[in-house]
Scaffold this motif. Structure first.
Motif, PDB file in Angstrom:
ATOM      1  N   GLN A 316       0.834  -1.208   0.000  1.00  9.88           N
ATOM      2  CA  GLN A 316       0.000   0.000   0.000  1.00  9.88           C
ATOM      3  C   GLN A 316       0.870   1.261   0.000  1.00  9.88           C
ATOM      4  O   GLN A 316       0.594   2.225  -0.729  1.00  9.88           O
ATOM      5  N   ASN A 317       1.952   1.249   0.775  1.00  8.17           N
ATOM      6  CA  ASN A 317       2.828   2.422   0.845  1.00  8.17           C
ATOM      7  C   ASN A 317       3.625   2.625  -0.444  1.00  8.17           C
ATOM      8  O   ASN A 317       3.921   3.764  -0.824  1.00  8.17           O
ATOM      9  N   ILE A 318       3.970   1.540  -1.108  1.00  8.66           N
ATOM     10  CA  ILE A 318       4.665   1.673  -2.393  1.00  8.66           C
ATOM     11  C   ILE A 318       3.743   2.336  -3.420  1.00  8.66           C
ATOM     12  O   ILE A 318       4.158   3.245  -4.148  1.00  8.66           O
ATOM     13  N   LEU A 321       3.491   5.952  -2.497  1.00  5.33           N
ATOM     14  CA  LEU A 321       4.728   6.657  -2.844  1.00  5.33           C
ATOM     15  C   LEU A 321       4.771   6.976  -4.333  1.00  5.33           C
ATOM     16  O   LEU A 321       5.156   8.085  -4.739  1.00  5.33           O
ATOM     17  N   ARG A 322       4.338   6.029  -5.146  1.00  2.51           N
ATOM     18  CA  ARG A 322       4.357   6.223  -6.594  1.00  2.51           C
ATOM     19  C   ARG A 322       3.331   7.270  -7.038  1.00  2.51           C
ATOM     20  O   ARG A 322       3.522   7.939  -8.055  1.00  2.51           O
ATOM     21  N   ARG A 323       2.248   7.410  -6.248  1.00  5.22           N
ATOM     22  CA  ARG A 323       1.190   8.360  -6.613  1.00  5.22           C
ATOM     23  C   ARG A 323       1.327   9.704  -5.898  1.00  5.22           C
ATOM     24  O   ARG A 323       0.507  10.602  -6.088  1.00  5.22           O
ATOM     25  N   GLY A 324       2.353   9.805  -5.050  1.00  2.13           N
ATOM     26  CA  GLY A 324       2.548  11.063  -4.324  1.00  2.13           C
ATOM     27  C   GLY A 324       1.621  11.240  -3.139  1.00  2.13           C
ATOM     28  O   GLY A 324       1.418  12.368  -2.670  1.00  2.13           O
ATOM     29  N   ASN A 325       1.068  10.137  -2.628  1.00  5.25           N
ATOM     30  CA  ASN A 325       0.164  10.207  -1.482  1.00  5.25           C
ATOM     31  C   ASN A 325       0.909   9.947  -0.177  1.00  5.25           C
ATOM     32  O   ASN A 325       2.048   9.477  -0.178  1.00  5.25           O
TER      33      ASN A 325
END
Length: 397
Positions: A316-318, A321-325
């Motif tokens: 979920q964190n990856i 991170l990829r979406r800037g959230n």
């Protein structure tokens, strides 16, 4: 596998245990089209809580240790059986022992732990752990020799009275039909010190009904090919017992799996200190999980369910991170505890119940089979369990 044909740098997971495979599954469920690569030195995923049932023949190899290649075909990730020897954090790439360079956009390290034989001189020559399929084969062969020969009269000694030691002692005792004694040794003053009180009580009952002798407040001082010295923890002079033994099984210590590239991440306690998002502060696109990690503000136990929960969070964190959230902190949810206590017997605390005996054994087995990675494997394993004659007779007797 042609890494050059990937559309973008993949997400790479090193280590295919519970945490690593849970990460892969969760990433694929939330896929944004990025390739996911799983790297492991072995060719099989090992569902360790069911290794005892493999030892007794209550489960088959394909149920307990499916091949990564089969899981990759079903789930849609790329599997690479390789040994990672170096990480270049600046260039964001891995280098394997075959000199393959693998770029990554995000990296997950979940290499796990293995038996620590460094705690005693010559221990690696005389003891066997219970953490992989080689250990399983060694113990299975030992059981066959004991059952088919009258030469074995000395006891089996198991060091460590945690879950692995207790479950192993009960299962082996049933398999050798009490032909020889089993000594269960621990430095502490009780077995299963970190387990639920109900499960501990049921384990004590299971041990008392078998040919198992428990030595608490004791430790193994030295070991040779045919005998070992058992000493009391009070360290009084001459307060030791010399024991002629047949086999020494070591479940009293674990260390990080021998991966050279992990060593420079480890702290003085042989753990990787992570933040609440399962990262090291200096490496924002590298995540760590499983038994090798430690978070000092909220320590969590070492178990399969912790690793699987961490894997879901890391995935979920990856994606975040990829979406800037914003990233989410890890919060461990205790889902309960299940112990195997011999052939056809178990104890369960959790899931809203406390239960022991044959039905608890079947619930434990079914609960684990439902957690097997991949729908087809889980469905096949659960179906095999549900429609077996033994299960039907046991559930309706």
């Amino acid at each position: 596998m042609d890494l050059k044909n990937l559309k973008s740098d993949p997400i790479v997971v090193v280590g295919g245990g519970f945490g690593g495979l849970a990460t892969v599954q969760a990433l694929l469920a939330k896929s944004d089209g990025t390739s996911v690569i799983l790297i492991d030195e072995g060719n099989r995923f090992l569902f360790k809580p069911l290794l005892y049932e493999l030892l007794s023949g209550e489960l088959q190899l394909w149920e307990v240790a499916p091949q990564y290649s089969d899981l990759a075909s079903e789930l849609g990730f790329i599997f690479l059986q390789e040994c990672v020897v170096e990480i270049d954090e600046i260039e964001q790439k891995l280098i394997t022992s075959s000199e393959i360079e693998i770029p990554y956009s995000q990296l997950v390290i979940s290499t796990g732990v293995t038996t620590d034989y460094s705690l005693l001189d010559n221990l690696q020559y005389y003891a066997c752990g219970f953490s992989n399929l080689n250990d399983f084969r060694t113990i299975r062969n030992l059981i066959a020799k004991i059952n088919n020969s009258s030469e074995y009269i000395n006891p089996i000694v198991i060091a460590g009275a945690g879950p692995t030691g207790v479950e192993l002692a009960c299962k082996i005792s049933d398999l050798i039909k009490d032909r020889i004694e089993i000594y269960l040794v621990d430095k502490g003053d009780q077995i299963l010190p970190n387990c639920k009180s109900f499960n501990r009580e049921k384990a004590i009952d299971a041990i008392s009904n078998r040919n198992i002798r428990v030595y608490l407040d004791c430790y193994i001082k030295s070991v040779d090919k045919t005998f070992l010295e058992l000493s009391k923890t009070d360290n009084e002079k001459n307060n030791y017992i010399k024991i002629d033994y047949s086999t020494l099984l070591w479940t009293a210590g674990l260390k990080p799996y021998n991966s050279k590239f992990v060593h420079h991440f480890l702290n003085e306690n042989q753990k990787i200190k992570v933040n609440e998002f399962m990262q090291m502060d200096e490496y924002q696109n590298i995540f760590f999980l499983g038994d090798i990690t430690y978070f000092d503000k909220a320590p969590f136990p070492s178990s399969a369910q912790v690793a699987m929960q961490q894997g879901s969070l890391v995935a979920q964190n990856i994606i975040s991170l990829r979406r800037g959230n914003e990233l989410q902190p890890f919060q461990y949810e205790d889902l309960g505890e299940m112990l195997s206590l011999g052939i056809g017997n178990a104890s369960i605390t959790g899931y809203g119940i406390t239960l022991a005996g044959p039905i608890a054994f079947e619930i434990r087995r079914f609960a684990y089979l439902m957690r097997m990675p991949g729908f087809l494997l889980s469905f096949k394993s659960s179906g095999s369990w549900l429609f077996s004659k033994k299960i039907i007779n046991r559930l309706f007797s």
